[in-house]
Design an enzyme around this catalytic site. Structure first.
Site, PDB file in Angstrom:
ATOM      1  N   LYS A  12      -4.034  16.314   5.594  1.00  0.00           N
ATOM      2  CA  LYS A  12      -4.946  16.103   4.465  1.00  0.00           C
ATOM      3  C   LYS A  12      -6.357  16.633   4.766  1.00  0.00           C
ATOM      4  CE  LYS A  12      -2.594  11.966   2.612  1.00  0.00           C
ATOM      5  NZ  LYS A  12      -2.793  10.519   2.280  1.00  0.00           N
ATOM      6  N   TYR A  52       1.236  13.374  -7.022  1.00  0.00           N
ATOM      7  CA  TYR A  52       1.122  11.924  -6.820  1.00  0.00           C
ATOM      8  C   TYR A  52       1.458  11.135  -8.085  1.00  0.00           C
ATOM      9  CZ  TYR A  52      -0.984  11.783  -2.091  1.00  0.00           C
ATOM     10  OH  TYR A  52      -1.213  11.824  -0.723  1.00  0.00           O
ATOM     11  N   PHE A  60      -6.336   3.482  -7.576  1.00  0.00           N
ATOM     12  CA  PHE A  60      -6.916   4.522  -6.725  1.00  0.00           C
ATOM     13  C   PHE A  60      -6.417   5.928  -7.060  1.00  0.00           C
ATOM     14  CE2 PHE A  60      -3.303   2.558  -4.461  1.00  0.00           C
ATOM     15  CZ  PHE A  60      -2.491   3.660  -4.224  1.00  0.00           C
ATOM     16  N   ARG A  88       7.771   9.165   9.163  1.00  0.00           N
ATOM     17  CA  ARG A  88       7.061   7.943   8.743  1.00  0.00           C
ATOM     18  C   ARG A  88       6.651   7.138   9.976  1.00  0.00           C
ATOM     19  NH1 ARG A  88       5.218   7.714   3.545  1.00  0.00           N
ATOM     20  NH2 ARG A  88       4.796   5.555   4.097  1.00  0.00           N
ATOM     21  N   THR A  94       0.111   3.154   6.344  1.00  0.00           N
ATOM     22  CA  THR A  94      -0.809   3.803   5.400  1.00  0.00           C
ATOM     23  C   THR A  94      -2.263   3.547   5.774  1.00  0.00           C
ATOM     24  OG1 THR A  94       0.852   3.479   3.664  1.00  0.00           O
ATOM     25  CG2 THR A  94      -1.394   3.979   2.951  1.00  0.00           C
ATOM     26  N   ARG A 105      -1.857   8.353  12.375  1.00  0.00           N
ATOM     27  CA  ARG A 105      -2.908   7.674  11.607  1.00  0.00           C
ATOM     28  C   ARG A 105      -3.765   6.772  12.486  1.00  0.00           C
ATOM     29  NH1 ARG A 105       0.725   6.612   6.170  1.00  0.00           N
ATOM     30  NH2 ARG A 105      -0.034   8.409   4.975  1.00  0.00           N
TER      31      ARG A 105
HETATM   32  P1  IDP Z   1       1.819   6.604   2.196  1.00  0.00           P
HETATM   33  O1  IDP Z   1       0.936   7.819   2.232  1.00  0.00           O
HETATM   34  O2  IDP Z   1       1.792   5.850   3.497  1.00  0.00           O
HETATM   35  O3  IDP Z   1       3.218   6.905   1.718  1.00  0.00           O
HETATM   36  P2  IDP Z   1       1.352   5.449  -0.441  1.00  0.00           P
HETATM   37  O4  IDP Z   1       1.438   4.011  -0.761  1.00  0.00           O
HETATM   38  O5  IDP Z   1       2.438   6.358  -0.921  1.00  0.00           O
HETATM   39  O6  IDP Z   1       1.165   5.593   1.148  1.00  0.00           O
HETATM   40  O7  IDP Z   1      -0.041   5.966  -1.001  1.00  0.00           O
HETATM   41  C1  IDP Z   1      -0.329   7.344  -1.086  1.00  0.00           C
HETATM   42  C2  IDP Z   1      -1.724   7.566  -0.579  1.00  0.00           C
HETATM   43  O8  IDP Z   1      -2.638   6.908  -1.446  1.00  0.00           O
HETATM   44  C3  IDP Z   1      -2.014   6.986   0.811  1.00  0.00           C
HETATM   45  O9  IDP Z   1      -1.635   7.831   1.875  1.00  0.00           O
HETATM   46  C4  IDP Z   1      -3.504   6.799   0.750  1.00  0.00           C
HETATM   47  O10 IDP Z   1      -4.176   8.043   1.000  1.00  0.00           O
HETATM   48  C5  IDP Z   1      -3.737   6.418  -0.697  1.00  0.00           C
HETATM   49  N1  IDP Z   1      -3.797   4.960  -0.852  1.00  0.00           N
HETATM   50  C6  IDP Z   1      -2.778   4.087  -0.767  1.00  0.00           C
HETATM   51  N2  IDP Z   1      -3.198   2.827  -0.988  1.00  0.00           N
HETATM   52  C7  IDP Z   1      -4.524   2.918  -1.221  1.00  0.00           C
HETATM   53  C8  IDP Z   1      -5.537   1.944  -1.510  1.00  0.00           C
HETATM   54  O11 IDP Z   1      -5.295   0.732  -1.600  1.00  0.00           O
HETATM   55  N3  IDP Z   1      -6.789   2.432  -1.689  1.00  0.00           N
HETATM   56  C9  IDP Z   1      -7.100   3.761  -1.601  1.00  0.00           C
HETATM   57  N4  IDP Z   1      -6.182   4.689  -1.320  1.00  0.00           N
HETATM   58  C10 IDP Z   1      -4.908   4.287  -1.133  1.00  0.00           C
HETATM   59 MG    MG Z   2       3.891   7.545  -0.122  1.00  0.00          MG
END
Ligand code: IDP
Ligand code: MG
Length: 136
Positions: A12, A52, A60, A88, A94, A105
């Protein structure tokens, strides 16, 4: 039994901006992943919104799409046995604060939004996401 899979990985903007591209690719290679497709691109916010779409109802969503389109990213198809789950695990949680030691991460993530990498969450989504960026 062999279960060779591919998964979509994205380095990213926060990580590309900090010149972490090669270090992160080394982590993939050291963990047995082959990078079978790769390109460095910058996408429009409208493309990030498509990518997305599953998150479109989340509070968000707009910030997330703004962010993914804010600078260059590296998109890759990674191949390995059980690549989807393996990636993963290697990425970690996350929120970098919750990520295990040794994960990408934990090592590089700044915050829940600037968490350095994306990885597909299922074999089905991996196919859709690889096709999204690498249409044959
Ligand atoms: P992941 O990337 O671990 O699969 P997802 O839940 O699919 O997580 O969320 C996609 C992306 O959205 C995350 O990688 C993160 O950049 C962002 N994200 C997820 N939850 C939040 C949040 O609560 N606040 C801000 N950004 C978030
Ligand atoms: Mg995801």
């Amino acid at each position: 039994m062999s279960n060779l899979e591919q998964t979509l990985s994205i380095i990213k903007p926060d990580a590309v901006e900090r010149h972490l591209e090669n270090e992160i690719k080394e982590m993939f290679k050291n963990n047995g992943f082959s990078i079978v497709k790769e390109k460095k691109i910058q996408i429009e916010k409208s493309e990030a919104e498509k990518f997305y779409k599953v998150h479109e109802t989340k509070p968000f969503y707009s910030d997330l799409c703004e962010y993914l389109s804010s600078g260059p990213i590296v998109v890759m198809a990674l191949e390995k046995e059980n690549a989807v789950l393996g990636n993963r695990e290697l990425m970690g949680a996350t929120n970098p604060k919750d990520a295990n030691e040794g994960t990408i991460r934990k090592k590089y993530g700044i915050s829940i939004d600037k968490n350095s990498v994306h990885g597909s969450d299922s074999v089905e989504n991996a196919k859709i996401e690889i096709n999204f960026f690498f249409k044959d």
